[in-house]
Design a protein around this motif. Structure first.
Motif, PDB file in Angstrom:
ATOM      1  N   CYS A   1      98.502  62.158   6.913  1.00 43.75           N
ATOM      2  CA  CYS A   1      98.986  61.005   7.910  1.00 43.75           C
ATOM      3  C   CYS A   1      99.626  59.934   6.873  1.00 43.75           C
ATOM      4  CB  CYS A   1      97.337  60.517   8.310  1.00 43.75           C
ATOM      5  SG  CYS A   1      96.478  59.804   7.002  1.00 43.75           S
ATOM      6  N   VAL A   2     100.363  59.142   7.777  1.00 41.95           N
ATOM      7  CA  VAL A   2     101.075  58.099   7.163  1.00 41.95           C
ATOM      8  C   VAL A   2     100.452  56.659   7.872  1.00 41.95           C
ATOM      9  CG1 VAL A   2     103.403  57.137   6.954  1.00 41.95           C
ATOM     10  CG2 VAL A   2     103.182  59.510   7.315  1.00 41.95           C
ATOM     11  N   ALA A   3     100.105  55.902   6.670  1.00 41.32           N
ATOM     12  CA  ALA A   3      99.607  54.381   7.281  1.00 41.32           C
ATOM     13  C   ALA A   3     100.818  53.590   6.794  1.00 41.32           C
ATOM     14  CB  ALA A   3      98.477  54.308   6.170  1.00 41.32           C
ATOM     15  N   LEU A   4     100.921  52.757   8.049  1.00 43.22           N
ATOM     16  CA  LEU A   4     101.942  51.732   8.082  1.00 43.22           C
ATOM     17  C   LEU A   4     101.667  50.586   7.455  1.00 43.22           C
ATOM     18  CD1 LEU A   4     104.924  50.747   8.853  1.00 43.22           C
ATOM     19  CD2 LEU A   4     103.802  50.254  11.017  1.00 43.22           C
ATOM     20  N   ALA A   5     102.067  50.043   6.302  1.00 42.68           N
ATOM     21  CA  ALA A   5     101.892  48.806   5.602  1.00 42.68           C
ATOM     22  C   ALA A   5     102.509  47.770   6.311  1.00 42.68           C
ATOM     23  CB  ALA A   5     102.192  48.999   4.288  1.00 42.68           C
ATOM     24  N   GLY A   6     102.428  46.452   5.701  1.00 43.72           N
ATOM     25  CA  GLY A   6     103.002  45.313   6.309  1.00 43.72           C
ATOM     26  C   GLY A   6     104.260  44.929   5.488  1.00 43.72           C
ATOM     27  N   SER A   7     104.514  43.625   6.036  1.00 39.38           N
ATOM     28  CA  SER A   7     105.895  43.084   5.670  1.00 39.38           C
ATOM     29  C   SER A   7     106.104  42.609   4.170  1.00 39.38           C
ATOM     30  CB  SER A   7     106.415  42.008   6.645  1.00 39.38           C
ATOM     31  OG  SER A   7     105.494  40.918   6.430  1.00 39.38           O
ATOM     32  N   ASP A   8     104.709  42.645   3.438  1.00 39.89           N
ATOM     33  CA  ASP A   8     104.562  41.947   2.053  1.00 39.89           C
ATOM     34  C   ASP A   8     104.419  43.232   1.390  1.00 39.89           C
ATOM     35  OD1 ASP A   8     103.803  41.311  -0.290  1.00 39.89           O
ATOM     36  OD2 ASP A   8     102.706  39.516   0.533  1.00 39.89           O
TER      37      ASP A   8
ATOM     38  N   PRO B   1      98.811  44.932   6.837  1.00 40.31           N
ATOM     39  CA  PRO B   1      98.737  45.948   7.838  1.00 40.31           C
ATOM     40  C   PRO B   1      97.777  45.605   8.841  1.00 40.31           C
ATOM     41  CG  PRO B   1      98.349  46.980   5.650  1.00 40.31           C
ATOM     42  CD  PRO B   1      98.413  45.379   5.485  1.00 40.31           C
ATOM     43  N   HIS B   2      98.003  46.216  10.032  1.00 31.53           N
ATOM     44  CA  HIS B   2      97.104  45.995  11.293  1.00 31.53           C
ATOM     45  C   HIS B   2      95.770  46.383  10.878  1.00 31.53           C
ATOM     46  CE1 HIS B   2      99.767  44.040  14.280  1.00 31.53           C
ATOM     47  NE2 HIS B   2     100.736  44.676  13.398  1.00 31.53           N
ATOM     48  N   ASP B   3      94.675  45.790  11.051  1.00 32.13           N
ATOM     49  CA  ASP B   3      93.282  46.378  11.094  1.00 32.13           C
ATOM     50  C   ASP B   3      93.138  47.745  11.549  1.00 32.13           C
ATOM     51  OD1 ASP B   3      92.909  44.125   9.456  1.00 32.13           O
ATOM     52  OD2 ASP B   3      91.611  43.032  11.193  1.00 32.13           O
ATOM     53  N   LYS B   4      93.585  48.120  12.918  1.00 29.20           N
ATOM     54  CA  LYS B   4      93.235  49.198  13.452  1.00 29.20           C
ATOM     55  C   LYS B   4      94.209  50.226  12.876  1.00 29.20           C
ATOM     56  CE  LYS B   4      92.802  47.525  18.122  1.00 29.20           C
ATOM     57  NZ  LYS B   4      93.482  47.426  19.595  1.00 29.20           N
ATOM     58  N   THR B   5      95.268  49.941  12.061  1.00 34.30           N
ATOM     59  CA  THR B   5      96.038  50.953  11.312  1.00 34.30           C
ATOM     60  C   THR B   5      95.145  51.372  10.200  1.00 34.30           C
ATOM     61  OG1 THR B   5      98.298  50.076  11.918  1.00 34.30           O
ATOM     62  CG2 THR B   5      97.934  51.334   9.909  1.00 34.30           C
ATOM     63  N   LEU B   6      94.569  50.735   9.534  1.00 38.70           N
ATOM     64  CA  LEU B   6      93.693  50.649   8.382  1.00 38.70           C
ATOM     65  C   LEU B   6      92.398  51.605   8.643  1.00 38.70           C
ATOM     66  CD1 LEU B   6      93.839  47.314   6.244  1.00 38.70           C
ATOM     67  CD2 LEU B   6      95.335  49.379   5.963  1.00 38.70           C
ATOM     68  N   SER B   7      91.881  51.304   9.671  1.00 43.53           N
ATOM     69  CA  SER B   7      90.478  51.830  10.063  1.00 43.53           C
ATOM     70  C   SER B   7      90.770  53.182  10.546  1.00 43.53           C
ATOM     71  CB  SER B   7      89.913  50.903  11.129  1.00 43.53           C
ATOM     72  OG  SER B   7      90.727  50.917  12.235  1.00 43.53           O
ATOM     73  N   LYS B   8      91.866  53.304  11.295  1.00 44.44           N
ATOM     74  CA  LYS B   8      92.082  54.838  11.809  1.00 44.44           C
ATOM     75  C   LYS B   8      92.678  55.614  10.670  1.00 44.44           C
ATOM     76  CE  LYS B   8      94.499  55.103  15.958  1.00 44.44           C
ATOM     77  NZ  LYS B   8      95.168  55.280  17.198  1.00 44.44           N
ATOM     78  N   ALA B   9      93.547  55.028   9.808  1.00 39.78           N
ATOM     79  CA  ALA B   9      94.157  56.059   8.708  1.00 39.78           C
ATOM     80  C   ALA B   9      92.847  56.683   7.797  1.00 39.78           C
ATOM     81  CB  ALA B   9      94.918  55.240   8.104  1.00 39.78           C
TER      82      ALA B   9
ATOM     83  N   ILE C   1     102.163  50.307  -7.314  1.00 40.11           N
ATOM     84  CA  ILE C   1     100.840  50.152  -6.517  1.00 40.11           C
ATOM     85  C   ILE C   1     100.144  51.644  -6.295  1.00 40.11           C
ATOM     86  CG2 ILE C   1      99.729  49.373  -4.512  1.00 40.11           C
ATOM     87  CD1 ILE C   1     101.915  47.018  -4.536  1.00 40.11           C
ATOM     88  N   LEU C   2     101.144  52.372  -5.741  1.00 42.65           N
ATOM     89  CA  LEU C   2     100.748  53.597  -5.418  1.00 42.65           C
ATOM     90  C   LEU C   2      99.992  54.235  -6.663  1.00 42.65           C
ATOM     91  CD1 LEU C   2     103.297  54.742  -2.841  1.00 42.65           C
ATOM     92  CD2 LEU C   2     101.148  54.105  -2.472  1.00 42.65           C
TER      93      LEU C   2
ATOM     94  N   GLU D   1     103.042  43.914  -1.374  1.00 43.00           N
ATOM     95  CA  GLU D   1     101.810  43.966  -1.858  1.00 43.00           C
ATOM     96  C   GLU D   1     100.668  44.643  -0.787  1.00 43.00           C
ATOM     97  OE1 GLU D   1     100.925  43.449  -5.210  1.00 43.00           O
ATOM     98  OE2 GLU D   1     103.172  43.060  -5.154  1.00 43.00           O
ATOM     99  N   SER D   2     100.953  44.754   0.494  1.00 42.85           N
ATOM    100  CA  SER D   2     100.240  45.397   1.495  1.00 42.85           C
ATOM    101  C   SER D   2      99.984  46.828   1.218  1.00 42.85           C
ATOM    102  CB  SER D   2     100.795  45.107   2.804  1.00 42.85           C
ATOM    103  OG  SER D   2     101.685  45.504   3.182  1.00 42.85           O
ATOM    104  N   VAL D   3     101.102  47.405   0.641  1.00 42.87           N
ATOM    105  CA  VAL D   3     100.907  48.814   0.160  1.00 42.87           C
ATOM    106  C   VAL D   3      99.614  49.260  -0.458  1.00 42.87           C
ATOM    107  CG1 VAL D   3     101.652  50.429  -1.360  1.00 42.87           C
ATOM    108  CG2 VAL D   3     103.511  48.968  -0.301  1.00 42.87           C
ATOM    109  N   ASP D   4      98.823  48.154  -0.902  1.00 44.52           N
ATOM    110  CA  ASP D   4      97.529  48.202  -1.599  1.00 44.52           C
ATOM    111  C   ASP D   4      96.552  48.746  -0.608  1.00 44.52           C
ATOM    112  OD1 ASP D   4      95.836  48.393  -4.113  1.00 44.52           O
ATOM    113  OD2 ASP D   4      95.092  46.771  -3.234  1.00 44.52           O
ATOM    114  N   ALA D   5      96.750  48.076   0.481  1.00 43.08           N
ATOM    115  CA  ALA D   5      95.692  48.153   1.395  1.00 43.08           C
ATOM    116  C   ALA D   5      95.734  49.431   2.202  1.00 43.08           C
ATOM    117  CB  ALA D   5      95.466  46.930   2.462  1.00 43.08           C
ATOM    118  N   ALA D   6      97.119  49.813   2.516  1.00 45.01           N
ATOM    119  CA  ALA D   6      97.502  50.901   3.103  1.00 45.01           C
ATOM    120  C   ALA D   6      96.965  52.269   2.324  1.00 45.01           C
ATOM    121  CB  ALA D   6      98.901  50.995   3.606  1.00 45.01           C
ATOM    122  N   ALA D   7      97.341  52.126   0.944  1.00 45.71           N
ATOM    123  CA  ALA D   7      97.048  53.230   0.047  1.00 45.71           C
ATOM    124  C   ALA D   7      95.653  53.353  -0.246  1.00 45.71           C
ATOM    125  CB  ALA D   7      97.804  52.790  -1.268  1.00 45.71           C
TER     126      ALA D   7
END
Length: 213
Positions: free
Chosen positions: A158-165, A139-147, A203-204, A167-173
């Protein structure tokens, strides 16, 4: 206990007959809160045809079907709501025309002040992340910090957009967002969409947090 739920976003372009089995597979993989039919460059008539085919499949799996930036199609095809990110005025019109019967979400804004203005319209969720940007594995750093900022301070989900991998669901969650959105992470997964959704839910499940009192 509670934990984020999965918010699927379709590819921006696809062959309808080919995509239907992929969608059905994804929905069979585990819990999916909603699916956003994201076709930013599609005319209204074509979008209507696509929605009429996909909405019953999505709803039949127990998920909400949302239409991107077209409240008329959302109404005509029996979708559960619309996602609007064109302008604040368009969002206000969507809220006025669709709520309370249908869901209205919005996002893609750049500034925190804009996020707060959009939430004040009464939307059902704020989408954090840009659907029109090229996806990276994480996920983009701005997405994570803002979420994380939003989830800590505001009541609007709110909905946080993960990345194309996947496993990035983990960082968004980890932001404690109410929903985690995935696009290519599901549709291009090496083991297929069902496996991707199953992995995302695993992951969730590791991000359960206490219900608010």
């Amino acid at each position: 206990m509670n934990r984020p739920r999965l918010f699927l976003v379709t590819p921006p372009a696809f062959d309808l007959d080919t995509f239907v089995p992929s969608l059905e597979a994804a929905l069979s993989g585990g819990d999916v809160a909603c699916v956003l039919i994201y076709r930013p460059d599609t005319d209204g008539r074509t979008l209507q045809t696509i929605a009429e085919r996909l909405v019953p499949i999505i709803q039949g799996a127990g998920a909400a079907a949302l239409i991107y930036n077209d409240t008329q199609v959302a109404g005509r095809c029996g979708a559960d709501g619309a996602h609007v990110d064109t302008s604040l005025e368009d969002l206000k019109l969507a809220v006025e025309s669709l709520q309370p019967a249908k869901i209205v979400g919005g996002g893609g804004t750049k500034l925190k002040h804009d996020d707060m203005e959009w939430a004040e319209t009464g939307i059902d969720y704020l989408f954090i992340g840009r659907l029109d940007l090229e996806e990276k594995p994480e996920p983009h750093d701005k997405t994570l910090s803002k979420a994380q900022w939003w989830a800590e301070l505001f009541e609007t989900p709110c909905v946080a957009l993960a990345g194309s991998d996947i496993e990035s669901v983990d960082a968004a969650a980890a932001t404690v967002a109410d929903f985690v959105a995935v696009k290519d992470a599901v549709w291009t997964h090496a083991d297929g969409p069902a496996a991707a959704v199953a992995r995302a839910n695993a992951i969730l499940d590791s991000h359960e947090f206490p219900d608010a009192e």
